[in-house]
Write a protein that holds these residues in place. Structure first.
Motif, PDB file in Angstrom:
ATOM      1  N   GLU A 154       0.103 -18.558 -18.803  1.00  0.00           N
ATOM      2  CA  GLU A 154       0.994 -17.393 -18.882  1.00  0.00           C
ATOM      3  C   GLU A 154       0.191 -16.117 -19.104  1.00  0.00           C
ATOM      4  OE1 GLU A 154       3.792 -18.338 -21.938  1.00  0.00           O
ATOM      5  OE2 GLU A 154       4.945 -19.702 -20.654  1.00  0.00           O
ATOM      6  N   LYS A 155      -0.852 -16.197 -19.933  1.00  0.00           N
ATOM      7  CA  LYS A 155      -1.696 -15.034 -20.195  1.00  0.00           C
ATOM      8  C   LYS A 155      -2.439 -14.620 -18.928  1.00  0.00           C
ATOM      9  CE  LYS A 155      -5.317 -13.363 -23.259  1.00  0.00           C
ATOM     10  NZ  LYS A 155      -6.253 -13.704 -24.331  1.00  0.00           N
ATOM     11  N   ALA A 156      -2.955 -15.602 -18.181  1.00  0.00           N
ATOM     12  CA  ALA A 156      -3.657 -15.307 -16.933  1.00  0.00           C
ATOM     13  C   ALA A 156      -2.717 -14.658 -15.919  1.00  0.00           C
ATOM     14  CB  ALA A 156      -4.259 -16.579 -16.360  1.00  0.00           C
ATOM     15  N   GLU A 157      -1.490 -15.167 -15.837  1.00  0.00           N
ATOM     16  CA  GLU A 157      -0.504 -14.566 -14.926  1.00  0.00           C
ATOM     17  C   GLU A 157      -0.188 -13.129 -15.330  1.00  0.00           C
ATOM     18  OE1 GLU A 157       3.051 -16.763 -14.034  1.00  0.00           O
ATOM     19  OE2 GLU A 157       1.936 -18.655 -14.053  1.00  0.00           O
ATOM     20  N   ALA A 158      -0.061 -12.886 -16.631  1.00  0.00           N
ATOM     21  CA  ALA A 158       0.223 -11.532 -17.113  1.00  0.00           C
ATOM     22  C   ALA A 158      -0.931 -10.595 -16.787  1.00  0.00           C
ATOM     23  CB  ALA A 158       0.490 -11.558 -18.616  1.00  0.00           C
ATOM     24  N   GLU A 159      -2.170 -11.071 -16.971  1.00  0.00           N
ATOM     25  CA  GLU A 159      -3.338 -10.236 -16.650  1.00  0.00           C
ATOM     26  C   GLU A 159      -3.406  -9.954 -15.149  1.00  0.00           C
ATOM     27  OE1 GLU A 159      -6.671 -12.345 -18.262  1.00  0.00           O
ATOM     28  OE2 GLU A 159      -6.219 -11.728 -20.313  1.00  0.00           O
ATOM     29  N   LYS A 160      -3.095 -10.977 -14.332  1.00  0.00           N
ATOM     30  CA  LYS A 160      -3.103 -10.804 -12.881  1.00  0.00           C
ATOM     31  C   LYS A 160      -2.050  -9.784 -12.464  1.00  0.00           C
ATOM     32  CE  LYS A 160      -2.770 -13.416  -8.593  1.00  0.00           C
ATOM     33  NZ  LYS A 160      -2.519 -14.735  -8.008  1.00  0.00           N
ATOM     34  N   GLU A 162      -0.875  -7.399 -14.319  1.00  0.00           N
ATOM     35  CA  GLU A 162      -1.330  -6.084 -14.790  1.00  0.00           C
ATOM     36  C   GLU A 162      -2.379  -5.518 -13.846  1.00  0.00           C
ATOM     37  OE1 GLU A 162      -3.698  -4.419 -18.627  1.00  0.00           O
ATOM     38  OE2 GLU A 162      -2.067  -5.831 -19.021  1.00  0.00           O
ATOM     39  N   THR A 163      -3.308  -6.363 -13.379  1.00  0.00           N
ATOM     40  CA  THR A 163      -4.343  -5.925 -12.432  1.00  0.00           C
ATOM     41  C   THR A 163      -3.700  -5.467 -11.138  1.00  0.00           C
ATOM     42  OG1 THR A 163      -5.877  -7.517 -13.390  1.00  0.00           O
ATOM     43  CG2 THR A 163      -6.451  -6.647 -11.235  1.00  0.00           C
ATOM     44  N   ASN A 164      -2.695  -6.213 -10.655  1.00  0.00           N
ATOM     45  CA  ASN A 164      -1.993  -5.816  -9.430  1.00  0.00           C
ATOM     46  C   ASN A 164      -1.296  -4.480  -9.608  1.00  0.00           C
ATOM     47  OD1 ASN A 164      -2.830  -8.111  -8.138  1.00  0.00           O
ATOM     48  ND2 ASN A 164      -0.915  -9.232  -8.463  1.00  0.00           N
TER      49      ASN A 164
END
Length: 192
Positions: A154-160, A162-164
């Motif tokens: 979930e954290k990785a998806e949130a960071e991805k 945010e990057t997008n």
């Protein structure tokens, strides 16, 4: 012809007083039945409150959504009353913990859920959940590692995401700069 005399009316209380020994078992049985009914109703209402416990409900829901458990027990699956364990709650602080066992059953078999949960700020969460089925199969449903992996994903998806969003904002800024002719002229002059 003489008219028949009406039967003498016997008062129940009078009759009961005369036949005290015969009435005693009837009265005792009646009192015992009423007391047993009251105690039974209290017991059933207390246990139904346990089934409405959010930790109980969440554990049974997680188990019923698991493919292995559904295959072993069949559908519909039902959770019973908490068989054993401990629940510690600090009512004032709204914190606590639980380590309980819940029987589950379906048309194809039975088992039990071994649940460890925590109460934080009034909300229960399942920390560890294992299904132990009567055929000897043990299925981990929720584990610290599984929860940690899920949280990391979930954290990785949130960071991805945010990057997008940052990339999209930069692209919008570039388009805005390219669409402004005055800004393009000043860039050309600066480069010369």
């Amino acid at each position: 012809m003489s008219q028949p005399q009406p039967a003498e009316r016997v008062d129940f209380f009078e009759w009961a007083w005369k036949h005290k020994l015969m009435m005693l078992p009837i009265v005792l049985a009646l009192m015992l039945s009423v007391c047993g009914g009251v105690v039974g109703m209290i017991y059933i209402s207390a246990l139904s409150g346990v089934r409405e416990n959010p930790l109980h409900r969440e554990a049974v829901t997680i188990a019923s959504e698991n493919e292995q458990v559904r295959k072993a027990l069949g559908e519909p699956m039902a959770g019973g009353f908490i068989e054993s364990g401990t629940i510690n709650i600090d009512e004032e602080a709204q914190f606590g913990s639980a380590d309980i066992e819940i029987p589950i059953s379906g048309p194809l078999g039975r088992g039990r859920l071994i649940v460890e949960g925590k109460l934080a700020e009034g909300n229960w969460s399942v920390e560890k959940l294992t299904a132990s089925l009567e055929n000897g199969q043990v299925i981990p449903l929720v584990d610290e590692k599984i929860k940690a992996d899920k949280a990391a994903a979930e954290k990785a998806e949130a960071e991805k995401a945010e990057t997008n969003n940052v990339d999209a904002e930069n692209a919008d800024a570039d388009e805005t700069a390219n669409s402004d002719p005055v800004a393009q002229e000043s860039e050309q002059l600066d480069s010369e």
